[in-house]
Motif scaffolding. Sequence first.
Motif, PDB file in Angstrom:
ATOM      1  N   VAL A 285       1.043  -8.309  12.391  1.00 58.26           N
ATOM      2  CA  VAL A 285       2.148  -7.993  11.216  1.00 58.26           C
ATOM      3  C   VAL A 285       3.227  -8.372  11.723  1.00 58.26           C
ATOM      4  O   VAL A 285       3.526  -8.458  12.828  1.00 58.26           O
ATOM      5  CB  VAL A 285       2.306  -6.400  11.338  1.00 58.26           C
ATOM      6  N   THR A 286       3.672  -9.363  10.753  1.00 61.15           N
ATOM      7  CA  THR A 286       4.992 -10.142  11.105  1.00 61.15           C
ATOM      8  C   THR A 286       6.159  -9.729  10.288  1.00 61.15           C
ATOM      9  O   THR A 286       7.470 -10.123  10.478  1.00 61.15           O
ATOM     10  CB  THR A 286       4.787 -11.632  10.887  1.00 61.15           C
ATOM     11  N   GLU A 287       6.138  -9.075   8.817  1.00 58.03           N
ATOM     12  CA  GLU A 287       7.105  -8.644   8.442  1.00 58.03           C
ATOM     13  C   GLU A 287       6.785  -7.217   7.713  1.00 58.03           C
ATOM     14  O   GLU A 287       5.610  -6.702   7.310  1.00 58.03           O
ATOM     15  CB  GLU A 287       7.467  -9.625   7.089  1.00 58.03           C
ATOM     16  N   ALA A 288       7.846  -6.324   7.321  1.00 59.66           N
ATOM     17  CA  ALA A 288       7.716  -4.964   6.877  1.00 59.66           C
ATOM     18  C   ALA A 288       8.728  -4.276   6.197  1.00 59.66           C
ATOM     19  O   ALA A 288      10.026  -4.656   6.918  1.00 59.66           O
ATOM     20  CB  ALA A 288       7.104  -4.102   7.966  1.00 59.66           C
ATOM     21  N   VAL A 289       8.758  -3.811   5.057  1.00 61.18           N
ATOM     22  CA  VAL A 289       9.722  -3.042   4.453  1.00 61.18           C
ATOM     23  C   VAL A 289       8.997  -1.710   4.045  1.00 61.18           C
ATOM     24  O   VAL A 289       7.763  -1.770   3.177  1.00 61.18           O
ATOM     25  CB  VAL A 289      10.160  -3.894   3.015  1.00 61.18           C
ATOM     26  N   ALA A 290       9.559  -0.887   4.083  1.00 55.69           N
ATOM     27  CA  ALA A 290       9.303   0.544   3.486  1.00 55.69           C
ATOM     28  C   ALA A 290       9.910   1.225   2.429  1.00 55.69           C
ATOM     29  O   ALA A 290      11.471   1.272   2.593  1.00 55.69           O
ATOM     30  CB  ALA A 290       9.180   1.453   4.812  1.00 55.69           C
ATOM     31  N   VAL A 291       9.473   1.515   1.356  1.00 59.57           N
ATOM     32  CA  VAL A 291      10.137   2.330   0.350  1.00 59.57           C
ATOM     33  C   VAL A 291       9.808   3.745   0.035  1.00 59.57           C
ATOM     34  O   VAL A 291       8.619   3.986  -0.154  1.00 59.57           O
ATOM     35  CB  VAL A 291       9.829   1.635  -1.098  1.00 59.57           C
ATOM     36  N   SER A 292      10.716   4.612   0.217  1.00 55.58           N
ATOM     37  CA  SER A 292      10.209   6.055   0.130  1.00 55.58           C
ATOM     38  C   SER A 292      11.281   6.587  -0.577  1.00 55.58           C
ATOM     39  O   SER A 292      12.514   6.852  -0.434  1.00 55.58           O
ATOM     40  CB  SER A 292      10.276   6.527   1.663  1.00 55.58           C
ATOM     41  N   THR A 293      10.639   7.254  -1.788  1.00 50.47           N
ATOM     42  CA  THR A 293      11.562   8.002  -2.621  1.00 50.47           C
ATOM     43  C   THR A 293      11.055   9.264  -2.923  1.00 50.47           C
ATOM     44  O   THR A 293       9.892   9.476  -2.322  1.00 50.47           O
ATOM     45  CB  THR A 293      11.774   7.141  -4.025  1.00 50.47           C
ATOM     46  N   CYS A 294      11.452  10.043  -3.917  1.00 51.98           N
ATOM     47  CA  CYS A 294      10.629  11.498  -4.080  1.00 51.98           C
ATOM     48  C   CYS A 294       9.306  11.315  -4.717  1.00 51.98           C
ATOM     49  O   CYS A 294       8.569  12.002  -4.742  1.00 51.98           O
ATOM     50  CB  CYS A 294      11.672  12.189  -5.110  1.00 51.98           C
TER      51      CYS A 294
ATOM     52  N   ARG B  16       7.394   8.237  -4.320  1.00 50.98           N
ATOM     53  CA  ARG B  16       6.398   7.268  -3.976  1.00 50.98           C
ATOM     54  C   ARG B  16       7.005   6.883  -2.382  1.00 50.98           C
ATOM     55  O   ARG B  16       8.234   7.215  -1.938  1.00 50.98           O
ATOM     56  CB  ARG B  16       6.447   5.941  -4.543  1.00 50.98           C
ATOM     57  N   THR B  17       5.934   6.425  -1.592  1.00 51.84           N
ATOM     58  CA  THR B  17       6.300   6.055  -0.289  1.00 51.84           C
ATOM     59  C   THR B  17       5.354   4.879  -0.276  1.00 51.84           C
ATOM     60  O   THR B  17       4.003   4.880  -0.395  1.00 51.84           O
ATOM     61  CB  THR B  17       5.728   7.051   0.922  1.00 51.84           C
ATOM     62  N   GLU B  18       5.806   3.574  -0.138  1.00 54.23           N
ATOM     63  CA  GLU B  18       4.918   2.476  -0.109  1.00 54.23           C
ATOM     64  C   GLU B  18       5.577   1.451   1.051  1.00 54.23           C
ATOM     65  O   GLU B  18       6.439   1.380   1.238  1.00 54.23           O
ATOM     66  CB  GLU B  18       5.115   1.702  -1.469  1.00 54.23           C
TER      67      GLU B  18
ATOM     68  N   LEU C 216       0.772  -1.245   0.160  1.00 54.40           N
ATOM     69  CA  LEU C 216      -0.144   0.069  -0.114  1.00 54.40           C
ATOM     70  C   LEU C 216       0.932   1.285   0.168  1.00 54.40           C
ATOM     71  O   LEU C 216       2.030   1.116   0.522  1.00 54.40           O
ATOM     72  CB  LEU C 216      -0.945  -0.050   1.206  1.00 54.40           C
ATOM     73  N   GLY C 217       0.377   2.231  -0.644  1.00 58.41           N
ATOM     74  CA  GLY C 217       1.149   3.580  -0.685  1.00 58.41           C
ATOM     75  C   GLY C 217       0.583   4.394  -1.458  1.00 58.41           C
ATOM     76  O   GLY C 217      -0.767   4.471  -1.737  1.00 58.41           O
TER      77      GLY C 217
END
Length: 424
Positions: free
Chosen positions: A42-51, A53-55, A7-8
């Motif tokens: 919630v057992t696993e999480a990765v966050a991708v944040s660039t100029c 997108r944030t997902e 999601l993002g």
Amino acid sequence: MSELLALGASHKTADLAVRERLALLDGQVEPFLHELMALDGVTEAVAVSTCNRTELYIVGEAPEQAERVLRARADVELYSSRNCDAARHLYRVVSGLDSMVVGEAEIQGQVKRAYERALAARTTGPLTNQLFRAALATGKRVRTETAISEGHASVASVAVDAARALIGELASRHVVIVGAGETSEQVARAFHAHGVSTMFVANRHRDRAIALAQRFGGASGSFDQLPDELEHADVVVSSTASPHAIIGPEELEAVRGGKPLLIIDLAVPRDIDPACAGVEGVTLMDMDALQRAVRGHLSVRRAEAVRAEAIVEEEIQTFAGWLGRLEVMPTLAALRMRGDDVVSELLAANAGRWESLSERDAARVEALARSVVKRLLHEPTERVKALDGDHRHARLQLLRELFGLEEDVTSEAGEAAEVRRLAG
């Protein structure tokens, strides 16, 4: 059972003001990941944040709880997808198919660093490890087997093209670059390719500014020298990780005196106060303005994008097979355990009725009973393994209900996850 949720919000769904509020700067990522992991389900999480997108990529029995955490940063409609659709989205992101500049290569490094931050924070697990490794491999394959990244298209190159379109030839212009990170390096390289020889790089860490300026024949300095450089600049390009604006209208009004100046702000959150657009002589482009300019960019090669999409779909089928096995194995393990338990219970219940049964014959009876159960379960086991994604979840749920396996699947989940971690 656990699910994968992506999601993002991105440049396609949210304007710059919203993306600023969602952005995760260095130092914010690890606490944010731990906040997600503290949620029930919630057992696993990765966050991708660039100029652009944030997902979030979340795994668990209730991964949608992460939505309220992201919404707390900005009350905005978030896109979301699950399981194979979530994987497909990440594969397309890493391959540059979802980028503002289609085919840009920088996103692969950004996603890799996001995954490495999650590894360091110990918030990944069997599913996200497999997902991100496979996505990064897919992105590499797309760039190897297609020409989608030909010409090294990037936000930086589009920014320099936009500058040339607005002010004409660049060779005689004085360019100020604020920041010395990866994007700033690409900007400096692009200006240098257009013959710019008077370039100044300002950065909080002077050594990085010196290294970047020397590489492309420019000068360097600290932020304290920025007002003097702004007075003589023709173009300013800013890309830092500052959480607040570093150039405001007062600074520009004090040094410009109405002289023309083009400012391109590539930072999210923005480095340049939007009010600077109202200063006489100043033309300000931010990421939203750049997105409008990029729609007709020649780096978009439709034929190459089609080929890239085909590679993504091929790789998704491999992931879907792995994900299917991930979902199936706990149920099949519980089914086999239930069969073994039935045999053990029957043998125990009848042990007193076989006074004359030798130890050797008792072993034969047990082996025969277990063989009958194994053969009986063989056909449904193979059919379950062969189920496609459209029917697998519903059929597995029915199987668990028919054999009363819900408790067994739950109790086996931790053990199965450990086995998958070693294999992954």
